[in-house]
Design a protein around this motif. Sequence first.
Motif, PDB file in Angstrom:
ATOM      1  N   ALA A 208      -6.319  -3.469   0.848  1.00 20.10           N
ATOM      2  CA  ALA A 208      -6.468  -3.467   2.306  1.00 20.10           C
ATOM      3  C   ALA A 208      -7.718  -4.226   2.733  1.00 20.10           C
ATOM      4  O   ALA A 208      -7.699  -4.962   3.734  1.00 20.10           O
ATOM      5  CB  ALA A 208      -6.519  -2.033   2.823  1.00 20.10           C
ATOM      6  N   LEU A 209      -8.809  -4.077   1.990  1.00 20.64           N
ATOM      7  CA  LEU A 209     -10.043  -4.782   2.332  1.00 20.64           C
ATOM      8  C   LEU A 209      -9.904  -6.293   2.144  1.00 20.64           C
ATOM      9  O   LEU A 209     -10.373  -7.080   2.973  1.00 20.64           O
ATOM     10  CB  LEU A 209     -11.200  -4.244   1.485  1.00 20.64           C
ATOM     11  CG  LEU A 209     -11.725  -2.851   1.856  1.00 20.64           C
ATOM     12  CD1 LEU A 209     -12.748  -2.380   0.833  1.00 20.64           C
ATOM     13  CD2 LEU A 209     -12.338  -2.862   3.255  1.00 20.64           C
TER      14      LEU A 209
ATOM     15  N   ALA B 253      -7.045   2.424   9.651  1.00 13.89           N
ATOM     16  CA  ALA B 253      -7.779   2.786   8.437  1.00 13.89           C
ATOM     17  C   ALA B 253      -8.417   4.164   8.567  1.00 13.89           C
ATOM     18  O   ALA B 253      -8.394   4.966   7.626  1.00 13.89           O
ATOM     19  CB  ALA B 253      -8.846   1.737   8.151  1.00 13.89           C
TER      20      ALA B 253
ATOM     21  N   ILE C 243     -17.402  -1.984  -6.155  1.00 14.87           N
ATOM     22  CA  ILE C 243     -16.929  -0.591  -6.136  1.00 14.87           C
ATOM     23  C   ILE C 243     -17.250   0.109  -7.452  1.00 14.87           C
ATOM     24  O   ILE C 243     -17.749   1.232  -7.468  1.00 14.87           O
ATOM     25  CB  ILE C 243     -15.414  -0.546  -5.842  1.00 14.87           C
ATOM     26  CG1 ILE C 243     -15.149  -0.953  -4.387  1.00 14.87           C
ATOM     27  CG2 ILE C 243     -14.850   0.843  -6.119  1.00 14.87           C
ATOM     28  CD1 ILE C 243     -13.676  -1.135  -4.070  1.00 14.87           C
TER      29      ILE C 243
ATOM     30  N   ILE D 263       0.822  -1.210   0.000  1.00 17.76           N
ATOM     31  CA  ILE D 263       0.000   0.000   0.000  1.00 17.76           C
ATOM     32  C   ILE D 263       0.859   1.266   0.000  1.00 17.76           C
ATOM     33  O   ILE D 263       0.411   2.309  -0.476  1.00 17.76           O
ATOM     34  CB  ILE D 263      -0.990   0.017   1.185  1.00 17.76           C
ATOM     35  CG1 ILE D 263      -0.259   0.087   2.520  1.00 17.76           C
ATOM     36  CG2 ILE D 263      -1.915  -1.158   1.123  1.00 17.76           C
ATOM     37  CD1 ILE D 263      -1.211   0.198   3.696  1.00 17.76           C
TER      38      ILE D 263
ATOM     39  N   SER E 127      -7.768  -7.626   4.936  1.00 21.98           N
ATOM     40  CA  SER E 127      -8.532  -7.666   6.183  1.00 21.98           C
ATOM     41  C   SER E 127      -9.508  -8.839   6.200  1.00 21.98           C
ATOM     42  O   SER E 127      -9.689  -9.492   7.236  1.00 21.98           O
ATOM     43  CB  SER E 127      -9.298  -6.349   6.378  1.00 21.98           C
ATOM     44  OG  SER E 127      -8.409  -5.252   6.434  1.00 21.98           O
TER      45      SER E 127
ATOM     46  N   THR F 207      -5.474   0.843  -3.303  1.00 22.92           N
ATOM     47  CA  THR F 207      -5.035   0.719  -1.914  1.00 22.92           C
ATOM     48  C   THR F 207      -6.168   0.200  -1.040  1.00 22.92           C
ATOM     49  O   THR F 207      -5.982  -0.715  -0.229  1.00 22.92           O
ATOM     50  CB  THR F 207      -4.559   2.091  -1.382  1.00 22.92           C
ATOM     51  OG1 THR F 207      -3.476   2.550  -2.186  1.00 22.92           O
ATOM     52  CG2 THR F 207      -4.112   1.982   0.060  1.00 22.92           C
ATOM     53  N   MET F 208      -7.344   0.808  -1.192  1.00 17.25           N
ATOM     54  CA  MET F 208      -8.500   0.374  -0.411  1.00 17.25           C
ATOM     55  C   MET F 208      -8.874  -1.065  -0.725  1.00 17.25           C
ATOM     56  O   MET F 208      -9.189  -1.861   0.178  1.00 17.25           O
ATOM     57  CB  MET F 208      -9.684   1.290  -0.696  1.00 17.25           C
ATOM     58  CG  MET F 208     -10.933   0.963   0.123  1.00 17.25           C
ATOM     59  SD  MET F 208     -12.310   2.073  -0.237  1.00 17.25           S
ATOM     60  CE  MET F 208     -12.769   1.506  -1.878  1.00 17.25           C
TER      61      MET F 208
ATOM     62  N   LYS G 242     -13.556   6.151  -7.858  1.00 15.42           N
ATOM     63  CA  LYS G 242     -12.322   5.460  -7.487  1.00 15.42           C
ATOM     64  C   LYS G 242     -11.428   5.141  -8.670  1.00 15.42           C
ATOM     65  O   LYS G 242     -10.291   4.734  -8.496  1.00 15.42           O
ATOM     66  CB  LYS G 242     -12.659   4.128  -6.783  1.00 15.42           C
ATOM     67  CG  LYS G 242     -13.372   4.276  -5.460  1.00 15.42           C
ATOM     68  CD  LYS G 242     -12.466   4.897  -4.430  1.00 15.42           C
ATOM     69  CE  LYS G 242     -13.217   5.035  -3.116  1.00 15.42           C
ATOM     70  NZ  LYS G 242     -12.698   6.101  -2.291  1.00 15.42           N
TER      71      LYS G 242
ATOM     72  N   LEU H 185      -7.531   7.375   6.200  1.00 17.35           N
ATOM     73  CA  LEU H 185      -8.546   8.081   5.425  1.00 17.35           C
ATOM     74  C   LEU H 185      -8.577   9.563   5.782  1.00 17.35           C
ATOM     75  O   LEU H 185      -8.655  10.426   4.894  1.00 17.35           O
ATOM     76  CB  LEU H 185      -9.916   7.454   5.673  1.00 17.35           C
ATOM     77  CG  LEU H 185     -11.096   8.062   4.905  1.00 17.35           C
ATOM     78  CD1 LEU H 185     -10.869   7.949   3.408  1.00 17.35           C
ATOM     79  CD2 LEU H 185     -12.399   7.380   5.298  1.00 17.35           C
TER      80      LEU H 185
ATOM     81  N   PHE I 179      -5.649   5.452  -4.515  1.00 22.74           N
ATOM     82  CA  PHE I 179      -6.350   5.094  -3.287  1.00 22.74           C
ATOM     83  C   PHE I 179      -7.421   4.030  -3.519  1.00 22.74           C
ATOM     84  O   PHE I 179      -7.804   3.325  -2.591  1.00 22.74           O
ATOM     85  CB  PHE I 179      -6.963   6.342  -2.640  1.00 22.74           C
ATOM     86  CG  PHE I 179      -5.927   7.261  -2.061  1.00 22.74           C
ATOM     87  CD1 PHE I 179      -5.364   7.001  -0.829  1.00 22.74           C
ATOM     88  CD2 PHE I 179      -5.489   8.370  -2.771  1.00 22.74           C
ATOM     89  CE1 PHE I 179      -4.388   7.836  -0.303  1.00 22.74           C
ATOM     90  CE2 PHE I 179      -4.519   9.208  -2.251  1.00 22.74           C
ATOM     91  CZ  PHE I 179      -3.966   8.938  -1.009  1.00 22.74           C
ATOM     92  N   GLY I 180      -7.911   3.914  -4.754  1.00 23.24           N
ATOM     93  CA  GLY I 180      -8.871   2.859  -5.042  1.00 23.24           C
ATOM     94  C   GLY I 180      -8.253   1.483  -4.881  1.00 23.24           C
ATOM     95  O   GLY I 180      -8.800   0.609  -4.197  1.00 23.24           O
TER      96      GLY I 180
END
Length: 352
Positions: free
Chosen positions: A144-145, A168, A290, A128, A148, A140-141, A302, A172, A137-138
């Motif tokens: 990360a999701l 998180a 998304i 990331i 997780s 990256t998110m 995104k 943000l 950032f799209g």
Amino acid sequence: MVSRLERTRFAAWWWTIDRSLLTALLTLMLAGIILSLAASPPVAARLGLDPFYIVFLVSLALVAATLQFGAEVKGARRWIVLLGINIQPSEFLKPAFVILIAWLFGESARRPEMPANTFALALLLLAITGLVLQPDFGQTMLIALVWSALFFLAGMRLVWVVGLGGAAAIGLASAYMLIPHVAKRIERFRDPSSGDTFNIDQALESFQRGGWFGRGPGEGTVKRILPESHTDFVFAVAAEEFGIVLCLLLLALFAFIVLRALYHARRSEDPFARFAAAGLAILLGLQSAINMAVNLHLMPAKGMTLPFISYGGSSMISLAYGMGMLLALTRERPRAELLAAEGAFAPAEGAA
């Protein structure tokens, strides 16, 4: 029809592959070809054009290289030219990252003494960091999701939930305060009158113009107006030309693939196969959700493609690579083969 009695490699593959999952993926790819053909010609005309670890390391290196040598587009450096071909390294990073993290969590399940969670967290931070610096950032998110979700499936403790949630939220908030274009996108989403919302307004209108059954192939107008109609807003193109019914069918197709893959992951006795299949399915599902949510103005823009539907060489190849691995991971393997595979990973008796 291939007989079960045949001893060829194709027969062995055919009778062990999940044929319904394969059919759904092929249908999705076919829909992508049709919709790409519908959305791409006007874009081409505007541009003057005719109508596992090694992968992760190479992708990560290319992500780093884009920071120095990549062309800047709309304030971001996400593309790099290799041998005359534009490549988006982050697209190849995603499936390789999922496979590598799945292997770490799988090894953690086999060998609790291995600090796999620490390695997995380090790889997440490494991945990331490169994406944030582009900035993207799209992606990256998304990464990360997925990380997780796999960490949750691996049985994370409550302290990790609180820690990751806090990290998180801080990330943000920092992006909102420090990066102007992120702040602008969030503000435009919260208050459309605060900036230019032409793209999303046109996308929403395309759903209204298309109605339930669409205006017909080639009859849409949004693809001639939006510069990202063949990528970010291809779902809107589908709605205008083929109707909301097709959009619901695409949604059902994505849902079927994800749920079918998660069903296989749940049944798998191999920890690596379980985590990898679940991770790839979640990656596909989240990216699809998304993109569709952005088209419907349910979340800020995104720059995320719709898997197999949006035009894009890097995205299409990386998705095909990931879904090919998914089909391999969800094959029905005899128990003897599974035990042999586990034995290959087990340390030799008497080894230090």
